[in-house]
Motif scaffolding. Sequence first.
Motif, PDB file in Angstrom:
ATOM      1  N   ALA A  69      41.595  38.800  40.683  1.00  0.00           N
ATOM      2  CA  ALA A  69      41.400  37.401  40.301  1.00  0.00           C
ATOM      3  C   ALA A  69      42.184  37.065  39.027  1.00  0.00           C
ATOM      4  CB  ALA A  69      39.917  37.107  40.115  1.00  0.00           C
ATOM      5  N   LEU A  70      42.162  37.971  38.058  1.00  0.00           N
ATOM      6  CA  LEU A  70      42.918  37.737  36.818  1.00  0.00           C
ATOM      7  C   LEU A  70      44.413  37.666  37.104  1.00  0.00           C
ATOM      8  CD1 LEU A  70      40.869  40.109  34.501  1.00  0.00           C
ATOM      9  CD2 LEU A  70      40.956  37.607  34.322  1.00  0.00           C
ATOM     10  N   PHE A  71      44.879  38.525  38.024  1.00  0.00           N
ATOM     11  CA  PHE A  71      46.284  38.512  38.428  1.00  0.00           C
ATOM     12  C   PHE A  71      46.636  37.174  39.079  1.00  0.00           C
ATOM     13  CE2 PHE A  71      49.413  39.166  41.853  1.00  0.00           C
ATOM     14  CZ  PHE A  71      50.510  39.536  41.085  1.00  0.00           C
ATOM     15  N   LEU A  72      45.777  36.707  39.991  1.00  0.00           N
ATOM     16  CA  LEU A  72      46.027  35.444  40.687  1.00  0.00           C
ATOM     17  C   LEU A  72      45.974  34.250  39.730  1.00  0.00           C
ATOM     18  CD1 LEU A  72      44.064  36.063  44.008  1.00  0.00           C
ATOM     19  CD2 LEU A  72      46.551  36.020  43.679  1.00  0.00           C
ATOM     20  N   LYS A  73      45.205  34.365  38.665  1.00  0.00           N
ATOM     21  CA  LYS A  73      45.133  33.308  37.649  1.00  0.00           C
ATOM     22  C   LYS A  73      46.292  33.425  36.654  1.00  0.00           C
ATOM     23  CE  LYS A  73      40.122  32.647  37.490  1.00  0.00           C
ATOM     24  NZ  LYS A  73      39.907  31.252  37.153  1.00  0.00           N
ATOM     25  N   ASP A  74      47.137  34.454  36.837  1.00  0.00           N
ATOM     26  CA  ASP A  74      48.311  34.664  35.978  1.00  0.00           C
ATOM     27  C   ASP A  74      47.913  34.951  34.531  1.00  0.00           C
ATOM     28  OD1 ASP A  74      51.023  35.027  36.062  1.00  0.00           O
ATOM     29  OD2 ASP A  74      51.524  32.941  35.573  1.00  0.00           O
ATOM     30  N   ILE A  75      46.835  35.750  34.372  1.00  0.00           N
ATOM     31  CA  ILE A  75      46.352  36.133  33.047  1.00  0.00           C
ATOM     32  C   ILE A  75      46.794  37.571  32.774  1.00  0.00           C
ATOM     33  CG2 ILE A  75      44.307  36.528  31.623  1.00  0.00           C
ATOM     34  CD1 ILE A  75      42.906  34.395  33.463  1.00  0.00           C
ATOM     35  N   PRO A  76      47.701  37.778  31.830  1.00  0.00           N
ATOM     36  CA  PRO A  76      48.159  39.145  31.548  1.00  0.00           C
ATOM     37  C   PRO A  76      47.064  39.972  30.874  1.00  0.00           C
ATOM     38  CG  PRO A  76      49.152  37.608  30.005  1.00  0.00           C
ATOM     39  CD  PRO A  76      48.357  36.794  30.979  1.00  0.00           C
ATOM     40  N   SER A  77      47.145  41.271  31.078  1.00  0.00           N
ATOM     41  CA  SER A  77      46.186  42.193  30.472  1.00  0.00           C
ATOM     42  C   SER A  77      46.399  42.229  28.947  1.00  0.00           C
ATOM     43  CB  SER A  77      46.381  43.599  31.047  1.00  0.00           C
ATOM     44  OG  SER A  77      47.552  44.187  30.513  1.00  0.00           O
ATOM     45  N   PRO A  78      45.470  42.851  28.223  1.00  0.00           N
ATOM     46  CA  PRO A  78      45.646  42.944  26.761  1.00  0.00           C
ATOM     47  C   PRO A  78      46.963  43.597  26.348  1.00  0.00           C
ATOM     48  CG  PRO A  78      43.415  43.525  27.350  1.00  0.00           C
ATOM     49  CD  PRO A  78      44.172  43.378  28.648  1.00  0.00           C
ATOM     50  N   SER A  79      47.480  44.482  27.204  1.00  0.00           N
ATOM     51  CA  SER A  79      48.753  45.136  26.872  1.00  0.00           C
ATOM     52  C   SER A  79      49.951  44.360  27.407  1.00  0.00           C
ATOM     53  CB  SER A  79      48.767  46.572  27.404  1.00  0.00           C
ATOM     54  OG  SER A  79      48.656  46.553  28.822  1.00  0.00           O
ATOM     55  N   GLY A  80      49.691  43.181  28.025  1.00  0.00           N
ATOM     56  CA  GLY A  80      50.776  42.332  28.509  1.00  0.00           C
ATOM     57  C   GLY A  80      51.200  42.593  29.941  1.00  0.00           C
ATOM     58  N   LYS A  81      50.512  43.500  30.631  1.00  0.00           N
ATOM     59  CA  LYS A  81      50.866  43.798  32.019  1.00  0.00           C
ATOM     60  C   LYS A  81      50.337  42.707  32.947  1.00  0.00           C
ATOM     61  CE  LYS A  81      50.945  48.721  31.208  1.00  0.00           C
ATOM     62  NZ  LYS A  81      50.253  49.980  31.373  1.00  0.00           N
ATOM     63  N   GLU A  82      51.005  42.535  34.088  1.00  0.00           N
ATOM     64  CA  GLU A  82      50.581  41.525  35.060  1.00  0.00           C
ATOM     65  C   GLU A  82      49.225  41.863  35.664  1.00  0.00           C
ATOM     66  OE1 GLU A  82      53.386  40.767  38.150  1.00  0.00           O
ATOM     67  OE2 GLU A  82      54.948  40.114  36.771  1.00  0.00           O
ATOM     68  N   VAL A  83      49.010  43.153  35.908  1.00  0.00           N
ATOM     69  CA  VAL A  83      47.785  43.599  36.575  1.00  0.00           C
ATOM     70  C   VAL A  83      46.874  44.306  35.568  1.00  0.00           C
ATOM     71  CG1 VAL A  83      46.845  45.071  38.396  1.00  0.00           C
ATOM     72  CG2 VAL A  83      49.005  43.868  38.766  1.00  0.00           C
ATOM     73  N   TRP A  84      45.625  43.888  35.549  1.00  0.00           N
ATOM     74  CA  TRP A  84      44.612  44.515  34.697  1.00  0.00           C
ATOM     75  C   TRP A  84      44.148  45.813  35.365  1.00  0.00           C
ATOM     76  CZ3 TRP A  84      41.455  42.189  30.606  1.00  0.00           C
ATOM     77  CH2 TRP A  84      41.970  40.980  30.145  1.00  0.00           C
ATOM     78  N   SER A  85      44.090  46.882  34.597  1.00  0.00           N
ATOM     79  CA  SER A  85      43.567  48.129  35.169  1.00  0.00           C
ATOM     80  C   SER A  85      42.044  48.047  35.216  1.00  0.00           C
ATOM     81  CB  SER A  85      43.993  49.341  34.331  1.00  0.00           C
ATOM     82  OG  SER A  85      43.298  49.368  33.102  1.00  0.00           O
ATOM     83  N   LYS A  86      41.467  48.761  36.159  1.00  0.00           N
ATOM     84  CA  LYS A  86      40.007  48.818  36.263  1.00  0.00           C
ATOM     85  C   LYS A  86      39.424  49.428  34.995  1.00  0.00           C
ATOM     86  CE  LYS A  86      40.108  49.331  41.257  1.00  0.00           C
ATOM     87  NZ  LYS A  86      39.839  50.246  42.364  1.00  0.00           N
TER      88      LYS A  86
END
Length: 155
Positions: A69-86
């Motif tokens: 969902a975060l990926f689809l909302k285009d929200i980068p992870s704290p480290s700036g990656k497209e996909v948030w790790s579990k």
Amino acid sequence: MDTIRSDRIKAGLQKSFRSGKSAKASIICYGYRVNSKGKLQINPAEATHVRYIFERFAAGDSLGKISDALFLKDIPSPSGKEVWSKETISKILKNEKYIGDVVLGKTQTNDGLQIKVVDPDSQILMERHHPAIISKELFESVQHERKQRSSSRVR
């Protein structure tokens, strides 16, 4: 490092924890920033994402579903990656800083390795240290849900 020096460092850290003046209490995590006085304050944009993560998990979403969902909302992870790790999402869900509290002394370093401290008597809880992003009720609900999900996997 010799044992005596190591013991002195640990004692010094404990003293700063107990005095409530440890710089470690203001270590930044996602959702916060440090103001000009060195105090944690809420980063409004990131705080919205933190609330979303807690609310979705409490509603039953898996870590993977939240990441998607975060990926689809285009929200980068704290480290700036497209996909948030579990793992990143899991760490956010475990972090008491989001209710405004800080626990000092959760880890210690032995021979260069950071290990989790299992003795809660050596930890210091600083309640209401900084502004909360989520309610204590939501945090406790998520901790209960995490425990339920992990115990159901063990069976």
